[in-house]
Design an enzyme around this catalytic site. Structure first.
Site, mmCIF file in Angstrom:
data_model
loop_
_atom_site.group_PDB
_atom_site.id
_atom_site.type_symbol
_atom_site.label_atom_id
_atom_site.label_comp_id
_atom_site.label_asym_id
_atom_site.label_seq_id
_atom_site.Cartn_x
_atom_site.Cartn_y
_atom_site.Cartn_z
ATOM 1 N N ASP A 38 0.831 -1.207 0.000
ATOM 2 C CA ASP A 38 0.000 0.000 0.000
ATOM 3 C C ASP A 38 0.866 1.259 0.000
ATOM 4 O OD1 ASP A 38 0.849 -0.181 2.619
ATOM 5 O OD2 ASP A 38 -1.124 0.089 3.525
ATOM 6 N N SER A 39 2.206 1.056 0.002
ATOM 7 C CA SER A 39 3.119 2.188 -0.229
ATOM 8 C C SER A 39 2.885 2.756 -1.628
ATOM 9 C CB SER A 39 4.580 1.756 -0.053
ATOM 10 O OG SER A 39 4.851 0.584 -0.794
ATOM 11 N N ASP A 87 -1.270 -6.088 -0.446
ATOM 12 C CA ASP A 87 -1.502 -5.440 0.854
ATOM 13 C C ASP A 87 -2.974 -5.055 0.979
ATOM 14 O OD1 ASP A 87 0.057 -4.832 3.013
ATOM 15 O OD2 ASP A 87 1.034 -3.104 2.095
ATOM 16 N N LYS A 138 -1.352 -9.497 2.565
ATOM 17 C CA LYS A 138 -0.660 -9.027 3.773
ATOM 18 C C LYS A 138 -1.601 -8.088 4.531
ATOM 19 C CE LYS A 138 2.919 -5.944 3.788
ATOM 20 N NZ LYS A 138 2.389 -4.807 4.602
ATOM 21 N N GLU A 173 8.423 -4.422 10.809
ATOM 22 C CA GLU A 173 8.846 -3.118 10.285
ATOM 23 C C GLU A 173 9.385 -2.235 11.411
ATOM 24 O OE1 GLU A 173 6.219 -1.205 7.525
ATOM 25 O OE2 GLU A 173 7.352 0.668 7.581
HETATM 26 O O1 KIV Z 1 3.563 -1.239 1.464
HETATM 27 C C1 KIV Z 1 4.742 -1.481 1.692
HETATM 28 O O2 KIV Z 1 5.624 -1.011 0.989
HETATM 29 C C2 KIV Z 1 5.060 -2.335 2.838
HETATM 30 C C3 KIV Z 1 6.464 -2.547 3.286
HETATM 31 C C4 KIV Z 1 6.555 -3.575 4.326
HETATM 32 C C5 KIV Z 1 7.479 -2.769 2.268
HETATM 33 O O3 KIV Z 1 4.157 -2.837 3.427
#
Ligand code: KIV
Length: 257
Positions: free
Chosen positions: A39-40, A78, A107, A176
């Site tokens: 979700d980044s 994500d 995730k 993290e």
């Molecule tokens: O969204 C993301 O980039 C993440 C990190 C753990 C890489 O969840």
């Protein structure tokens, strides 16, 4: 590819984020073990200031484009904040949409009450990767973007969360920004692999945001290593294009119909 098997053999796992077809094609030909449609995407690709703003539709579209490019890799998507923590959200429906779009697993970041959601998903046959420590979607509850596991209370809390998620059946766990000693203890206490970001070398694997490791996203964090700084070459190539357009040397006759 079996993530647990690789980890049990003593090899460290590698995971990078990806959000689009063209990069996914390159990653498909790379040695990386896992691709995360993180979700980044919100910050890195869409320029949003708040990670919580990325929508399910956006995440689904990008997951589908990554699957088109990376046909042979494990892809994890994500679950965005809007699909799992907002009132009236329907995480199970959202996860099914992700699987339909080509994800192999989902995730989910830790949040208060996440155990119920995660348990339901796993019972419903959806493979889940957990995520504890600094959880950007709920960073407000942690007092902001702060390293976690610095004192005994925080470390014990993380260990409890990790154990609970393992018991629920997550197949792996992202740590993290966890103090490296705490990450080591957590990793040792689990039988599933941990994947660290800013959590030191004792995790079972490492994850980085692709644009960070390629030097394409501004504002380098302490834990990021820029393995190849591509921002210079990209600028140079675009400037060459610009110059040659200006001087009339692009396109040539060979480049014209
Ligand atoms: O969204 C993301 O980039 C993440 C990190 C753990 C890489 O969840």
């Amino acid at each position: 590819m079996d993530i647990k098997k690789i980890s049990k053999s003593g090899k460290k796992l590698s995971m990078v984020t990806c959000y689009d077809y063209s990069f996914a094609r390159i990653l498909n030909e790379s040695d990386v073990d896992i691709i995360l449609v993180g979700d980044s995407l919100a910050n890195v690709l869409l320029g949003l200031s708040d990670i919580k703003q990325v929508s399910m539709d956006e995440m689904i579209n990008h997951t589908a484009s990554v699957r088109k490019g990376a046909t042979d890799k494990i892809i994890i998507a994500d679950l965005p904040y809007l699909a799992c923590q907002k009132k009236n959200s329907r995480p199970i429906t959202a996860c099914r949409q992700f699987i339909k779009a080509g994800a192999d697993a989902i995730k989910i970041e830790w949040f208060p009450g996440c155990e119920k959601t995660i348990g339901r998903l796993i019972k419903g046959g959806i493979p889940v990767m957990g995520h504890i420590g600094l959880t950007p979607q709920t960073a407000d509850l942690l007092g902001g973007y702060r390293v976690q596991g610095k004192n005994k209370e925080s470390k014990d809390n993380l260990k409890k969360q990790a154990k609970k998620l393992e018991e629920l059946g997550v197949f792996s766990l992202v740590l993290e920004c966890v103090k490296k000693e705490a990450a080591k203890e957590i990793t040792k206490s689990l039988s599933i692999p941990t994947i660290g970001i800013g959590s030191g070398k004792h995790c079972s694997g490492q994850v980085l945001v692709l644009y960070d490791l390629l030097g394409l996203y501004p504002g380098k964090m302490k834990f990021v290593r820029v393995f190849s700084d591509l921002s210079g070459p990209v600028k140079k190539a675009v400037n060459s294009f610009h110059r040659q357009v200006r001087e009339g040397s692009f396109p040539s006759d060979e480049e014209s119909y």
